[in-house]
Scaffold this motif. Structure first.
Motif, PDB file in Angstrom:
ATOM      1  N   VAL A 188      -8.756  -0.757  -0.752  1.00 39.63           N
ATOM      2  CA  VAL A 188      -7.665  -1.084   0.116  1.00 39.63           C
ATOM      3  C   VAL A 188      -7.591  -2.365   0.750  1.00 39.63           C
ATOM      4  O   VAL A 188      -8.958  -2.657   1.427  1.00 39.63           O
ATOM      5  CB  VAL A 188      -7.581   0.157   1.187  1.00 39.63           C
TER       6      VAL A 188
ATOM      7  N   ASN B  68       0.812  -1.308  -0.108  1.00 37.03           N
ATOM      8  CA  ASN B  68      -0.107  -0.264  -0.021  1.00 37.03           C
ATOM      9  C   ASN B  68       0.792   1.266   0.010  1.00 37.03           C
ATOM     10  O   ASN B  68       1.857   1.228   0.419  1.00 37.03           O
ATOM     11  CB  ASN B  68      -0.685  -0.056   1.272  1.00 37.03           C
TER      12      ASN B  68
ATOM     13  N   ASP C  55      -2.117   5.312   2.949  1.00 39.28           N
ATOM     14  CA  ASP C  55      -3.374   4.509   2.869  1.00 39.28           C
ATOM     15  C   ASP C  55      -3.665   3.857   3.984  1.00 39.28           C
ATOM     16  O   ASP C  55      -2.834   3.519   4.684  1.00 39.28           O
ATOM     17  CB  ASP C  55      -3.440   3.457   1.640  1.00 39.28           C
TER      18      ASP C  55
ATOM     19  N   GLU D  53     -10.105   4.406  -3.644  1.00 35.54           N
ATOM     20  CA  GLU D  53      -9.584   3.442  -3.955  1.00 35.54           C
ATOM     21  C   GLU D  53      -9.823   2.178  -3.097  1.00 35.54           C
ATOM     22  O   GLU D  53     -10.685   2.299  -1.990  1.00 35.54           O
ATOM     23  CB  GLU D  53      -7.996   3.594  -3.360  1.00 35.54           C
TER      24      GLU D  53
ATOM     25  N   TYR E 258     -11.932   5.913   0.546  1.00 37.64           N
ATOM     26  CA  TYR E 258     -11.376   4.586   0.382  1.00 37.64           C
ATOM     27  C   TYR E 258     -12.713   3.576   0.573  1.00 37.64           C
ATOM     28  O   TYR E 258     -13.520   3.954   1.276  1.00 37.64           O
ATOM     29  CB  TYR E 258     -10.489   4.438   1.612  1.00 37.64           C
TER      30      TYR E 258
END
Length: 422
Positions: free
Chosen positions: A360, A19, A23, A358, A280
């Motif tokens: 994650v 990552n 993040d 994103e 996220y």
């Protein structure tokens, strides 16, 4: 009653993904519950994390590596809610057994218990001064209690269906509640009157909380949405429709800039409230994510799910401006569309925040510790709060004894007068 859980309960999770250092990453992975996890809460100093479960047990996990957890046994049915007192030396829990327990979160796990409601207790929350506790229940009421004597103070009774959540405002002057009657209600603690009802949700409202500034509330619903209102103007500020299933819980970052949500679609989502957009989507739980909570500093957040897992995530996204937490907290000020998009707003956005959404997954990273001076100061403050709270508790006990003696004196005097009266 409590005990040290015999099996290894702290397992680190590895991932093949690498990552970005800013993040969110999965830092710790706690296993020990034997049924769905329903609630999580960090202590003020982030040294402990409490979780409740459908297995009727409470677990207190230690953030220090290799430390064993405490298992608290006392409730006769599912534990539905948990909350640390501001000083961290007390832990409240509510249950489907209709009781509230106040625990001392150490190895002994001593607790006092009281019958709080006539149905499942869904929510417990300490006031910021630690002196009172608000509870919410399937009996359609919200009740407020004194912490140390568990004395009933008053009830709020305008909801017409189960009340799933009730929280004090940061200054303790307001209470907000969320119900299966599809409303969120704002109450004045002093007058005990309903100030406003927010009726915009299309289904049961599962969770509600105050923005750290105290000027806004965010509510989660089974209609898959999250809505943010201004409690002064009662205007809808933001509306997020990002999950594909019910939103079960949410938590504000202490800076007030972010909101994390937990959903039955198995994901956690982190929203940037200043930009009004999704930052996220976190995939960790196998099955519904039932609960989520930031630590008091915002460095970590914890989540629980129907998969019996408790996960601790490193925030990381606020590493760039970690010091911003102690600055003045500003609430979101503009209305987001149903997709959660907002035009540019006039707030400084630190570098590293302007990424698109994103997905994650987990990668353990070394925790970034707070400066020693700040840690020492916080521990000193917590120590002083403990002393003050214990002093108040002793004073209340003495006052109770005095009241009892006075009552006895009055009763004796009345008996003497009755005997002397012809």
């Amino acid at each position: 009653m409590s005990g040290r859980y015999p099996d290894p309960v702290d397992r680190r999770v590895t991932s093949t993904l690498v990552n970005n250092k800013e993040d969110p990453s999965l830092e710790r992975h706690f296993k020990g519950h034997r049924d769905a996890v329903t609630c999580v809460d960090f202590s003020f100093n982030t040294k402990q994390l409490a979780s409740g479960s459908m297995d009727s047990c409470l677990m207190v996990w230690h953030m220090k590596p290799q430390s064993r957890a405490y298992r608290f046994v006392g409730h006769k049915d599912a534990v539905t809610c948990v909350n640390f007192s501001p000083s961290g030396h007390l832990l409240a829990s509510g249950s489907r057994d209709k009781t509230v327990r106040i625990w001392v979160p150490n190895v002994k796990g001593e607790s006092t218990v009281f019958r709080a409601h006539t149905a499942t207790v869904r929510s417990v929350h300490f006031c910021s001064d630690g002196q009172s506790l608000v509870t919410a229940s399937d009996d359609k009421t919200v009740k407020v209690w004194s912490t140390h004597r568990q004395k009933f103070l008053f009830s709020l009774s305008q909801h017409i269906n189960w009340v799933r959540c009730a929280k004090f405002s940061p200054d303790g002057r307001l209470i907000v509640s969320a119900s299966d009657d599809k409303t969120v209600k704002l109450w004045d603690k002093t007058s005990r009157e309903c100030v406003h009802s927010y009726c915009e949700h299309g289904s049961f409202v599962t969770y509600v909380d105050f923005h750290p500034s105290g000027t806004c509330i965010a509510a989660a619903s089974m209609d898959n949405t999250v809505k943010v209102w201004d409690v002064r103007t009662h205007r809808l500020l933001q509306h997020y429709q990002l999950h594909s299933a019910a939103v079960n819980a949410l938590s504000f970052h202490p800076s007030g800039n972010y909101l994390v949500t937990a959903s039955s679609d198995s994901t956690l989502k982190i929203l940037d409230l200043m930009e009004g957009r999704l930052l996220y989507t976190l995939h960790g739980h196998q099955g519904p994510a039932t609960t989520v909570a930031f630590s008091r500093t915002g460095e970590y957040f914890a989540s629980g799910g129907s998969d019996e897992q408790v996960m601790v995530w490193k925030s990381n996204f606020d590493v760039v401006d970690y010091g911003e937490i102690i600055k003045v907290q500003r609430p979101p000020t503009m209305l987001a569309s149903s997709s959660g998009n907002l035009p540019e707003v006039d707030f400084p956005i630190p570098p590293g925040r302007g990424r698109s959404q994103e997905s994650v997954q987990s990668q353990p990273q070394e925790p970034i510790s707070m400066p020693q001076t700040l840690t020492s100061t916080l521990e000193h403050i917590v120590g002083q709060l403990d002393v003050l709270t214990q002093t108040v508790s002793i004073l209340e006990q003495r006052l109770t004894l005095t009241e009892d003696k006075l009552k006895q004196c009055l009763e004796n005097q009345q008996l003497i007068m009755q005997r002397t009266t012809p």
